[in-house]
Design a protein around this motif. Structure first.
Motif, PDB file in Angstrom:
ATOM      1  N   TYR A   1      27.773 -25.554  -2.319  1.00 32.56           N
ATOM      2  CA  TYR A   1      27.416 -25.326  -0.918  1.00 32.56           C
ATOM      3  C   TYR A   1      28.352 -24.262  -0.350  1.00 32.56           C
ATOM      4  CZ  TYR A   1      27.329 -25.898   4.133  1.00 32.56           C
ATOM      5  OH  TYR A   1      27.256 -25.647   5.481  1.00 32.56           O
ATOM      6  N   HIS A   2      27.778 -23.288   0.395  1.00 29.47           N
ATOM      7  CA  HIS A   2      28.564 -22.215   1.014  1.00 29.47           C
ATOM      8  C   HIS A   2      28.285 -22.163   2.510  1.00 29.47           C
ATOM      9  CE1 HIS A   2      29.642 -20.046  -2.803  1.00 29.47           C
ATOM     10  NE2 HIS A   2      28.543 -20.646  -3.219  1.00 29.47           N
ATOM     11  N   ASP A   3      29.329 -21.914   3.280  1.00 28.10           N
ATOM     12  CA  ASP A   3      29.215 -21.646   4.710  1.00 28.10           C
ATOM     13  C   ASP A   3      29.790 -20.251   4.955  1.00 28.10           C
ATOM     14  OD1 ASP A   3      28.913 -22.842   7.650  1.00 28.10           O
ATOM     15  OD2 ASP A   3      30.809 -21.750   7.559  1.00 28.10           O
ATOM     16  N   PHE A   4      28.947 -19.328   5.458  1.00 29.12           N
ATOM     17  CA  PHE A   4      29.357 -17.929   5.618  1.00 29.12           C
ATOM     18  C   PHE A   4      29.525 -17.590   7.100  1.00 29.12           C
ATOM     19  CE2 PHE A   4      26.598 -17.928   1.774  1.00 29.12           C
ATOM     20  CZ  PHE A   4      27.557 -17.551   0.836  1.00 29.12           C
ATOM     21  N   ARG A   5      30.660 -16.971   7.406  1.00 24.08           N
ATOM     22  CA  ARG A   5      30.933 -16.525   8.770  1.00 24.08           C
ATOM     23  C   ARG A   5      31.558 -15.134   8.740  1.00 24.08           C
ATOM     24  NH1 ARG A   5      31.132 -21.271  12.271  1.00 24.08           N
ATOM     25  NH2 ARG A   5      30.766 -23.124  10.978  1.00 24.08           N
ATOM     26  N   ALA A   6      31.512 -14.442   9.888  1.00 25.89           N
ATOM     27  CA  ALA A   6      32.132 -13.131   9.990  1.00 25.89           C
ATOM     28  C   ALA A   6      33.650 -13.270  10.008  1.00 25.89           C
ATOM     29  CB  ALA A   6      31.654 -12.414  11.246  1.00 25.89           C
ATOM     30  N   GLU A   7      34.340 -12.331   9.373  1.00 26.62           N
ATOM     31  CA  GLU A   7      35.810 -12.330   9.409  1.00 26.62           C
ATOM     32  C   GLU A   7      36.304 -11.810  10.750  1.00 26.62           C
ATOM     33  OE1 GLU A   7      39.830 -10.780   9.164  1.00 26.62           O
ATOM     34  OE2 GLU A   7      38.066  -9.469   9.191  1.00 26.62           O
ATOM     35  N   GLN A   8      35.556 -10.903  11.356  1.00 28.65           N
ATOM     36  CA  GLN A   8      35.865 -10.408  12.688  1.00 28.65           C
ATOM     37  C   GLN A   8      34.738 -10.797  13.633  1.00 28.65           C
ATOM     38  OE1 GLN A   8      36.974  -6.310  12.871  1.00 28.65           O
ATOM     39  NE2 GLN A   8      38.628  -6.540  11.382  1.00 28.65           N
ATOM     40  N   GLY A   9      35.086 -11.342  14.784  1.00 29.91           N
ATOM     41  CA  GLY A   9      34.073 -11.835  15.696  1.00 29.91           C
ATOM     42  C   GLY A   9      33.723 -13.278  15.396  1.00 29.91           C
ATOM     43  N   SER A  10      32.689 -13.780  16.067  1.00 29.70           N
ATOM     44  CA  SER A  10      32.355 -15.204  15.989  1.00 29.70           C
ATOM     45  C   SER A  10      31.006 -15.472  15.330  1.00 29.70           C
ATOM     46  CB  SER A  10      32.343 -15.808  17.396  1.00 29.70           C
ATOM     47  OG  SER A  10      31.420 -15.111  18.229  1.00 29.70           O
ATOM     48  N   SER A  11      30.435 -14.485  14.676  1.00 28.89           N
ATOM     49  CA  SER A  11      29.107 -14.665  14.082  1.00 28.89           C
ATOM     50  C   SER A  11      29.135 -15.676  12.938  1.00 28.89           C
ATOM     51  CB  SER A  11      28.573 -13.332  13.560  1.00 28.89           C
ATOM     52  OG  SER A  11      28.349 -12.423  14.619  1.00 28.89           O
ATOM     53  N   GLN A  12      28.179 -16.582  12.927  1.00 30.75           N
ATOM     54  CA  GLN A  12      27.959 -17.476  11.802  1.00 30.75           C
ATOM     55  C   GLN A  12      26.790 -16.914  11.009  1.00 30.75           C
ATOM     56  OE1 GLN A  12      27.746 -21.652  12.657  1.00 30.75           O
ATOM     57  NE2 GLN A  12      26.879 -22.162  10.653  1.00 30.75           N
ATOM     58  N   TYR A  13      27.075 -16.377   9.840  1.00 34.33           N
ATOM     59  CA  TYR A  13      26.050 -15.679   9.076  1.00 34.33           C
ATOM     60  C   TYR A  13      24.957 -16.615   8.587  1.00 34.33           C
ATOM     61  CZ  TYR A  13      29.127 -11.556   8.790  1.00 34.33           C
ATOM     62  OH  TYR A  13      29.896 -10.465   9.077  1.00 34.33           O
ATOM     63  N   GLY A  14      25.357 -17.753   7.990  1.00 30.35           N
ATOM     64  CA  GLY A  14      24.369 -18.662   7.428  1.00 30.35           C
ATOM     65  C   GLY A  14      24.979 -19.606   6.417  1.00 30.35           C
ATOM     66  N   GLU A  15      24.127 -20.400   5.787  1.00 26.98           N
ATOM     67  CA  GLU A  15      24.562 -21.379   4.793  1.00 26.98           C
ATOM     68  C   GLU A  15      23.723 -21.206   3.530  1.00 26.98           C
ATOM     69  OE1 GLU A  15      25.760 -25.154   7.611  1.00 26.98           O
ATOM     70  OE2 GLU A  15      23.627 -24.780   7.231  1.00 26.98           O
ATOM     71  N   GLU A  16      24.264 -21.671   2.412  1.00 28.83           N
ATOM     72  CA  GLU A  16      23.528 -21.544   1.157  1.00 28.83           C
ATOM     73  C   GLU A  16      23.784 -22.731   0.249  1.00 28.83           C
ATOM     74  OE1 GLU A  16      23.531 -17.693  -0.635  1.00 28.83           O
ATOM     75  OE2 GLU A  16      23.212 -18.470  -2.659  1.00 28.83           O
ATOM     76  N   ILE A  17      22.735 -23.143  -0.464  1.00 34.41           N
ATOM     77  CA  ILE A  17      22.819 -24.196  -1.469  1.00 34.41           C
ATOM     78  C   ILE A  17      22.424 -23.608  -2.820  1.00 34.41           C
ATOM     79  CG2 ILE A  17      21.831 -26.386  -2.258  1.00 34.41           C
ATOM     80  CD1 ILE A  17      21.429 -27.153   0.664  1.00 34.41           C
ATOM     81  N   ASN A  18      23.196 -23.900  -3.856  1.00 35.37           N
ATOM     82  CA  ASN A  18      22.932 -23.439  -5.216  1.00 35.37           C
ATOM     83  C   ASN A  18      22.854 -24.625  -6.168  1.00 35.37           C
ATOM     84  OD1 ASN A  18      25.243 -20.646  -4.836  1.00 35.37           O
ATOM     85  ND2 ASN A  18      23.117 -20.799  -4.238  1.00 35.37           N
ATOM     86  N   LEU A  19      21.849 -24.625  -7.047  1.00 40.69           N
ATOM     87  CA  LEU A  19      21.687 -25.667  -8.053  1.00 40.69           C
ATOM     88  C   LEU A  19      21.301 -25.018  -9.384  1.00 40.69           C
ATOM     89  CD1 LEU A  19      19.509 -28.190  -5.991  1.00 40.69           C
ATOM     90  CD2 LEU A  19      21.922 -28.497  -6.599  1.00 40.69           C
ATOM     91  N   SER A  20      21.845 -25.526 -10.489  1.00 39.62           N
ATOM     92  CA  SER A  20      21.419 -25.035 -11.806  1.00 39.62           C
ATOM     93  C   SER A  20      21.627 -26.126 -12.853  1.00 39.62           C
ATOM     94  CB  SER A  20      22.205 -23.779 -12.214  1.00 39.62           C
ATOM     95  OG  SER A  20      23.511 -24.102 -12.639  1.00 39.62           O
ATOM     96  N   TYR A  21      20.840 -26.014 -13.916  1.00 41.29           N
ATOM     97  CA  TYR A  21      21.000 -26.916 -15.052  1.00 41.29           C
ATOM     98  C   TYR A  21      20.723 -26.128 -16.328  1.00 41.29           C
ATOM     99  CZ  TYR A  21      20.574 -30.894 -18.207  1.00 41.29           C
ATOM    100  OH  TYR A  21      20.768 -31.779 -19.253  1.00 41.29           O
ATOM    101  N   ALA A  22      21.688 -26.139 -17.249  1.00 39.03           N
ATOM    102  CA  ALA A  22      21.557 -25.456 -18.533  1.00 39.03           C
ATOM    103  C   ALA A  22      21.643 -26.478 -19.647  1.00 39.03           C
ATOM    104  CB  ALA A  22      22.660 -24.410 -18.690  1.00 39.03           C
ATOM    105  N   HIS A  23      20.808 -26.286 -20.708  1.00 39.89           N
ATOM    106  CA  HIS A  23      20.781 -27.250 -21.806  1.00 39.89           C
ATOM    107  C   HIS A  23      20.366 -26.538 -23.095  1.00 39.89           C
ATOM    108  CE1 HIS A  23      19.796 -30.761 -24.236  1.00 39.89           C
ATOM    109  NE2 HIS A  23      20.330 -31.532 -23.303  1.00 39.89           N
ATOM    110  N   PRO A  24      21.082 -26.795 -24.191  1.00 35.54           N
ATOM    111  CA  PRO A  24      20.630 -26.255 -25.483  1.00 35.54           C
ATOM    112  C   PRO A  24      19.261 -26.821 -25.848  1.00 35.54           C
ATOM    113  CG  PRO A  24      22.894 -27.083 -25.616  1.00 35.54           C
ATOM    114  CD  PRO A  24      22.347 -27.543 -24.305  1.00 35.54           C
TER     115      PRO A  24
END
Length: 426
Positions: free
Chosen positions: A367-390
């Motif tokens: 899970y990621h929470d993205f915000r601006a380093e300068q100013g107060s903007s909240q860019y957005g959020e992201e969810i990542n999922l993966s599954y690897a198997h031989p």
């Protein structure tokens, strides 16, 4: 060709280590009898759905890699490998070279290219590599091969490593051409942000020292200092920026520590303009990460991590934020690849995730929470999922299912990406 000068220099250095008497002692035929073939095939389906006017992208591609790694003769060896990326089915995606601009981007252009072609010399005190090669430094945050994309990023130049004392590795590389993921060739639809070949003169310096080890010899504290001087002449940070605006000097220090079941990473870097960059750069990079590996029976092998990464912005005209043009960017700031170019106001990424052994495979969730380093903007959020198997019954065959969902707030648009992949490595 500039590489010829490097070749002559490397051969002269290697020659000083070999006497005529020694050359007569080892059988040259080992170069051929101990050679190993390289065969790798990767099929991928990628789907991109963005909340804008672009059509959904659906890309099926096959990356085939063939080559040979020679045996060694007094530490000398050679490697040659070639890649082909081929589209399967309809071109219902923008691969940056096919003119399908009504679709979302899947940056895997068709084509064939020599991926690596190099000479290598190994010695107990270090090594030297000359030619087209793969370069991955540290965690690839600043220099990497972008192996996730079908056309890998490789480097034309020379790389030397010296190990003067136990635990220390000194690395220097000179690069005069970078074969980007957008190759192998340019065309009528490329632009100055995605050239097939990034030209210029770059110097990579990296010094790593393992200060502490545990009783098994595993590193407990590793310090890495680096300075990456990138002269990138024919690429720009944006379509509106001048060529050379990604040339930079990035200098920093990274510390990795292992304390029991915990891991700690702390890193700081500063970026300035370099070479003929027409912009004045001055931004900072910070990273703090804490990890924990479970050893108990119920959760054995589960690794959890939480971190905070900052790429600084700048208030000046244009985009003068902290950039990482040679990084394996897909591994950072979410798999949806929203922040391949750092916004002018910078990025703060607070993330948490886990890697879980599951049914003989590996499950990841982030899970990621993205915000601006300068100013107060909240860019957005992201969810990542993966599954690897031989894949059972076929040695070297691995399947992957992967998903990324970016929920936009003050930056970009909602983006969903999904992948199905089969990769065979011999």
């Amino acid at each position: 060709m500039r590489m010829m000068k490097l070749s002559l220099l490397s051969l002269a250095i290697a020659g000083t280590t070999l006497s005529h008497a020694a050359l007569a002692e080892e059988d040259f035929s080992k170069v051929f009898t101990q050679a190993k073939p390289i065969l790798d095939a990767r099929y991928r389906y990628e789907h991109v759905d963005q909340d804008n006017a672009l059509k959904h992208a659906n890309a099926q591609t096959l990356r085939t890699r063939v080559g040979v790694q020679s045996g060694k003769w007094y530490g000398l060896s050679a490697l040659v490998e070639a890649d082909n990326v081929s589209r399967i089915g309809d071109a219902s995606y923008n691969e940056t070279r096919n003119g399908q601009s009504e679709y979302s981007v899947v940056a895997d252009p068709d084509g064939s290219e020599v991926n690596q072609a190099l000479l290598r010399y190994d010695h107990k005190s270090g090594s030297a590599v000359l030619g087209r090669q793969r370069i991955n430094l540290d965690n690839q945050r600043f220099v990497g091969s972008v192996a996730w994309r079908q056309n890998e990023q490789t480097y034309d130049g020379v790389l030397g490593q010296l190990k003067p004392i136990t635990g220390m590795t000194l690395t220097y590389s000179y690069i005069d051409n970078i074969n980007s993921i957008f190759g192998p060739g340019n065309g009528r639809y490329d632009n100055k942000t995605n050239p097939a070949n990034i030209e210029g003169h770059s110097h990579l310096l990296n010094a790593q020292y393992v200060l502490l080890r545990d009783f098994r010899g595993a590193p407990q504290l590793t310090l890495t200092g680096y300075s990456y001087l990138l002269g990138l002449d024919n690429i720009a940070v944006s379509g509106a920026a001048a060529l050379g605006s990604l040339s930079s000097r990035t200098t920093g220090l990274r510390a990795n520590a292992a304390v029991g079941d915990f891991s700690v990473v702390a890193e700081y870097a500063q970026q300035k303009d370099y070479a003929d960059n027409p912009q004045e750069l001055d931004s900072d990079y910070y990273l703090a990460e804490l990890g924990y590996t479970f050893k108990g029976d119920a959760l054995k092998g589960v690794v959890m991590k939480a971190g905070y990464e900052v790429l600084g912005g700048d208030e000046g005209p244009g985009n003068r934020a902290f950039q990482t043009p040679l990084a394996t960017k897909h591994a950072f700031q979410g798999w949806a690849d929203i922040f391949l170019t750092t916004p002018a106001d910078g990025v703060k990424d607070a993330y948490v995730g886990a890697t879980v052994p599951l049914l003989g495979g590996s499950l990841q969730a982030w899970y990621h929470d993205f915000r601006a380093e300068q100013g107060s903007s909240q860019y957005g959020e992201e969810i990542n999922l993966s599954y690897a198997h031989p894949i059972p019954g076929v040695k070297g065959l691995v399947g992957l299912v992967k998903y990324a969902s970016y929920d936009a707030d003050d930056f970009a648009v909602d983006t969903d990406k999904a992948w199905l992949q089969l990769q065979y490595s011999y």
